[in-house]
Scaffold this motif. Structure first.
Motif, PDB file in Angstrom:
ATOM      1  N   ILE A   1     -16.166   5.970   8.882  1.00 50.13           N
ATOM      2  CA  ILE A   1     -15.735   6.555   7.611  1.00 50.13           C
ATOM      3  C   ILE A   1     -14.682   5.671   6.952  1.00 50.13           C
ATOM      4  CG2 ILE A   1     -14.503   8.500   6.566  1.00 50.13           C
ATOM      5  CD1 ILE A   1     -15.868  10.286   8.668  1.00 50.13           C
ATOM      6  N   GLY A   2     -13.735   5.166   7.742  1.00 49.46           N
ATOM      7  CA  GLY A   2     -12.710   4.277   7.196  1.00 49.46           C
ATOM      8  C   GLY A   2     -13.277   2.969   6.705  1.00 49.46           C
ATOM      9  N   ALA A   3     -14.213   2.388   7.447  1.00 47.87           N
ATOM     10  CA  ALA A   3     -14.830   1.129   7.022  1.00 47.87           C
ATOM     11  C   ALA A   3     -15.639   1.324   5.747  1.00 47.87           C
ATOM     12  CB  ALA A   3     -15.713   0.575   8.141  1.00 47.87           C
ATOM     13  N   ALA A   4     -16.334   2.444   5.647  1.00 47.13           N
ATOM     14  CA  ALA A   4     -17.090   2.733   4.427  1.00 47.13           C
ATOM     15  C   ALA A   4     -16.142   2.909   3.245  1.00 47.13           C
ATOM     16  CB  ALA A   4     -17.943   3.981   4.616  1.00 47.13           C
ATOM     17  N   GLY A   5     -15.005   3.535   3.476  1.00 50.00           N
ATOM     18  CA  GLY A   5     -14.026   3.699   2.404  1.00 50.00           C
ATOM     19  C   GLY A   5     -13.450   2.379   1.935  1.00 50.00           C
ATOM     20  N   VAL A   6     -13.203   1.470   2.866  1.00 50.23           N
ATOM     21  CA  VAL A   6     -12.672   0.157   2.491  1.00 50.23           C
ATOM     22  C   VAL A   6     -13.718  -0.643   1.723  1.00 50.23           C
ATOM     23  CG1 VAL A   6     -11.930  -2.070   3.428  1.00 50.23           C
ATOM     24  CG2 VAL A   6     -10.965   0.027   4.334  1.00 50.23           C
ATOM     25  N   LEU A   7     -14.961  -0.574   2.154  1.00 50.59           N
ATOM     26  CA  LEU A   7     -16.003  -1.402   1.544  1.00 50.59           C
ATOM     27  C   LEU A   7     -16.568  -0.830   0.244  1.00 50.59           C
ATOM     28  CD1 LEU A   7     -17.936  -2.436   4.750  1.00 50.59           C
ATOM     29  CD2 LEU A   7     -16.339  -3.812   3.419  1.00 50.59           C
ATOM     30  N   LEU A   8     -16.577   0.480   0.104  1.00 50.92           N
ATOM     31  CA  LEU A   8     -17.281   1.087  -1.024  1.00 50.92           C
ATOM     32  C   LEU A   8     -16.370   1.578  -2.141  1.00 50.92           C
ATOM     33  CD1 LEU A   8     -19.961   3.136   0.924  1.00 50.92           C
ATOM     34  CD2 LEU A   8     -20.190   0.892  -0.146  1.00 50.92           C
ATOM     35  N   ARG A   9     -15.136   1.912  -1.858  1.00 52.17           N
ATOM     36  CA  ARG A   9     -14.267   2.479  -2.876  1.00 52.17           C
ATOM     37  C   ARG A   9     -13.552   1.383  -3.650  1.00 52.17           C
ATOM     38  NH1 ARG A   9     -14.953   8.011  -3.414  1.00 52.17           N
ATOM     39  NH2 ARG A   9     -13.101   7.791  -4.658  1.00 52.17           N
ATOM     40  N   ARG A  10     -13.133   1.685  -4.869  1.00 51.19           N
ATOM     41  CA  ARG A  10     -12.487   0.701  -5.728  1.00 51.19           C
ATOM     42  C   ARG A  10     -11.030   1.030  -6.034  1.00 51.19           C
ATOM     43  NH1 ARG A  10     -15.003  -2.821  -4.030  1.00 51.19           N
ATOM     44  NH2 ARG A  10     -17.208  -2.912  -4.439  1.00 51.19           N
ATOM     45  N   ASN A  11     -10.577   2.223  -5.699  1.00 51.29           N
ATOM     46  CA  ASN A  11      -9.192   2.587  -5.924  1.00 51.29           C
ATOM     47  C   ASN A  11      -8.340   2.061  -4.769  1.00 51.29           C
ATOM     48  OD1 ASN A  11      -6.756   3.797  -6.486  1.00 51.29           O
ATOM     49  ND2 ASN A  11      -7.653   5.790  -6.948  1.00 51.29           N
ATOM     50  N   ILE A  12      -7.244   1.401  -5.097  1.00 48.08           N
ATOM     51  CA  ILE A  12      -6.429   0.775  -4.062  1.00 48.08           C
ATOM     52  C   ILE A  12      -5.815   1.817  -3.132  1.00 48.08           C
ATOM     53  CG2 ILE A  12      -4.383  -0.644  -3.659  1.00 48.08           C
ATOM     54  CD1 ILE A  12      -5.033  -2.159  -6.190  1.00 48.08           C
ATOM     55  N   LEU A  13      -5.434   2.978  -3.661  1.00 46.54           N
ATOM     56  CA  LEU A  13      -4.870   4.023  -2.806  1.00 46.54           C
ATOM     57  C   LEU A  13      -5.899   4.536  -1.794  1.00 46.54           C
ATOM     58  CD1 LEU A  13      -2.741   6.066  -5.338  1.00 46.54           C
ATOM     59  CD2 LEU A  13      -1.941   4.553  -3.539  1.00 46.54           C
ATOM     60  N   VAL A  14      -7.133   4.687  -2.226  1.00 45.28           N
ATOM     61  CA  VAL A  14      -8.188   5.135  -1.309  1.00 45.28           C
ATOM     62  C   VAL A  14      -8.462   4.068  -0.252  1.00 45.28           C
ATOM     63  CG1 VAL A  14     -10.599   5.856  -1.154  1.00 45.28           C
ATOM     64  CG2 VAL A  14      -9.187   6.649  -3.037  1.00 45.28           C
ATOM     65  N   VAL A  15      -8.416   2.809  -0.652  1.00 44.25           N
ATOM     66  CA  VAL A  15      -8.605   1.719   0.308  1.00 44.25           C
ATOM     67  C   VAL A  15      -7.488   1.732   1.355  1.00 44.25           C
ATOM     68  CG1 VAL A  15      -8.657  -0.789   0.561  1.00 44.25           C
ATOM     69  CG2 VAL A  15      -9.955   0.287  -1.251  1.00 44.25           C
ATOM     70  N   LEU A  16      -6.251   1.961   0.918  1.00 48.19           N
ATOM     71  CA  LEU A  16      -5.141   2.026   1.874  1.00 48.19           C
ATOM     72  C   LEU A  16      -5.277   3.221   2.811  1.00 48.19           C
ATOM     73  CD1 LEU A  16      -2.083   1.033  -0.317  1.00 48.19           C
ATOM     74  CD2 LEU A  16      -3.091  -0.249   1.567  1.00 48.19           C
ATOM     75  N   MET A  17      -5.714   4.366   2.289  1.00 46.18           N
ATOM     76  CA  MET A  17      -5.925   5.523   3.160  1.00 46.18           C
ATOM     77  C   MET A  17      -7.058   5.263   4.147  1.00 46.18           C
ATOM     78  SD  MET A  17      -5.210   8.891   0.835  1.00 46.18           S
ATOM     79  CE  MET A  17      -6.495   8.562  -0.329  1.00 46.18           C
ATOM     80  N   SER A  18      -8.069   4.529   3.713  1.00 44.84           N
ATOM     81  CA  SER A  18      -9.168   4.187   4.617  1.00 44.84           C
ATOM     82  C   SER A  18      -8.701   3.236   5.717  1.00 44.84           C
ATOM     83  CB  SER A  18     -10.315   3.566   3.837  1.00 44.84           C
ATOM     84  OG  SER A  18     -10.824   4.481   2.911  1.00 44.84           O
ATOM     85  N   LEU A  19      -7.797   2.317   5.373  1.00 44.64           N
ATOM     86  CA  LEU A  19      -7.223   1.443   6.407  1.00 44.64           C
ATOM     87  C   LEU A  19      -6.424   2.251   7.417  1.00 44.64           C
ATOM     88  CD1 LEU A  19      -6.037  -1.636   4.330  1.00 44.64           C
ATOM     89  CD2 LEU A  19      -7.828  -1.576   6.056  1.00 44.64           C
TER      90      LEU A  19
END
Length: 100
Positions: free
Chosen positions: A17-35
């Motif tokens: 789920i985190g890897a999909a969030g990093v690869l698919l989302r474009r909002n930087i906050l969502v990318v940080l939460m995925s990390l």
């Protein structure tokens, strides 16, 4: 007692789920939460294996990962505040280069 396979499965699901969030989302906050989700899934696996082998080193590694994650979040949020002041956007595609 929870079997080791359940803990590993939970860690793998959270990692995907985190890897999909990093690869698919474009909002930087969502990318940080995925990390953060990626790192927490690793912590779950560290603690699960530490408990399985009756060793406390998994918990020690998890504490170090949590400390590094806290430092990473502090730096990333500082960069985000500077980014919003300069570009007024949080989309990854709109921000191509940080200029000083």
């Amino acid at each position: 007692m929870v079997p080791l396979s359940w803990s590993i499965l939970l860690g793998v699901v959270l990692f995907v789920i985190g890897a999909a969030g990093v690869l698919l989302r474009r909002n930087i906050l969502v990318v940080l939460m995925s990390l953060e989700l990626l790192l927490n899934s690793v912590n779950i696996n560290f603690i699960a294996f530490g408990r399985y082998y009756a060793d406390f080193r998994g918990q020690i590694f998890a504490i170090f990962v949590i400390a590094i994650t806290a430092a990473e979040v502090a730096v990333a949020l500082g960069i985000l505040v500077a980014l919003v002041r300069n570009k007024s956007t949080l989309k990854v595609d709109d921000v191509t280069m940080m200029k000083g």
